[in-house]
Design an enzyme around this catalytic site. Structure first.
Site, short mmCIF file in Angstrom:
data_model
loop_
_atom_site.label_atom_id
_atom_site.label_comp_id
_atom_site.label_asym_id
_atom_site.label_seq_id
_atom_site.Cartn_x
_atom_site.Cartn_y
_atom_site.Cartn_z
NE ARG A 185 -4.35 10.15 7.60
CZ ARG A 185 -4.78 9.36 6.62
NH1 ARG A 185 -5.43 8.23 6.93
NH2 ARG A 185 -4.60 9.69 5.37
CB VAL A 201 3.77 8.38 4.04
CG1 VAL A 201 4.41 9.56 4.78
CG2 VAL A 201 4.51 8.12 2.73
N PRO A 202 3.04 6.50 7.19
CG PRO A 202 4.02 5.13 8.79
CD PRO A 202 4.04 5.42 7.33
CG HIS A 203 0.64 11.18 7.95
ND1 HIS A 203 0.57 10.32 6.88
CD2 HIS A 203 -0.40 12.03 7.81
CE1 HIS A 203 -0.46 10.64 6.12
NE2 HIS A 203 -1.07 11.68 6.67
CB ALA A 204 -0.59 12.45 13.60
#
Length: 233
Positions: free
Chosen positions: A120, A134-137
């Site tokens: 991502r 805001v690390p996310h997939a």
């Protein structure tokens, strides 16, 4: 889950002409159906979060319209925890340290989760500015967790996340949920929280849960009040 251009513009708080400009430039994706564009809520929320746009309370109200109760952001942070001095000299190392601290079911493939987060980031930084990412997939991180969790990780040293304001990141906020609907709800609340001066001040000060959670609860109460006012109008 598909929205018209008018609905998408309303939920992002912009004009339809701005929405179409983003489409034309390739910044925002949409699906063309019978010469009209349709938009996915997940894509809109990801776009809003990446652009540091405040999410409309109407979207939160719509997500809450179903019978199953939605999670509280404060409760999700209690479940995920507030972690200080998380190590890492670069983006991959910091994300690995975050994944190691997530409260996940036994047998979860943490290496796979790390690769998903890195993939991502390769598409575009999740650094929102103000030292926060805001690390996310690309799609919600939906795992068989007992309850939704949001992990707040204060990095031991600021890390370059190629954020939109060019500043290094000192705080990572990661969401893990058992359902897409819960993820959307918490992502929307998180996006609103990161516009709130009180919440931002606590994150900048590396506040613990005792100091941070009252600010989150205040914000959630304000959002709920705005939703109630909208329904009563």
């Amino acid at each position: 889950m598909q929205l018209t251009a008018r609905d998408a513009a309303r939920l992002l708080g912009v004009s339809e002409s701005t929405l179409y400009r983003w489409l034309k430039s390739g910044e925002l994706g949409g699906t063309r159906v019978n010469d009209q564009y349709r938009f996915n809520r997940i894509d809109l929320l990801e776009f809003a979060t990446a652009r540091n746009l405040e999410v409309s309370p109407e979207l939160l109200a719509e997500l809450g319209a179903e019978s199953q109760p939605l999670p509280s952001l404060a409760d999700a942070i209690r479940a995920g925890g507030v972690h200080r001095d998380v190590p890492g000299d670069d983006k991959p190392a910091a994300l690995r340290a975050v994944v190691e601290r997530l409260v996940l079911p036994s047998g979860t493939d943490r290496e796979l989760l790390l690769r998903v987060l890195l993939a991502r980031e390769a598409l575009g930084s999740t650094g929102l500015g103000n030292g926060i990412a805001v690390p996310h997939a690309r799609n919600p991180i939906v795992l068989r967790v007992r309850s939704p969790e949001v992990a707040i990780c204060y990095l031991a040293r600021p890390v370059d996340f190629e954020a939109i304001d060019g500043k290094p990141v000192h705080t990572l906020v990661t969401i893990v949920t058992p359902s897409t609907r819960a993820h959307l709800h918490l992502l929307a609340l998180t996006a609103n929280a990161l516009h709130d001066p009180g919440v931002l001040a606590r994150l900048e000060a590396r506040a613990g849960a005792d100091e941070l959670l009252p600010e989150i609860a205040r914000l959630e109460a304000a959002v709920a009040a705005r939703q109630a006012g909208g329904r009563g109008a």
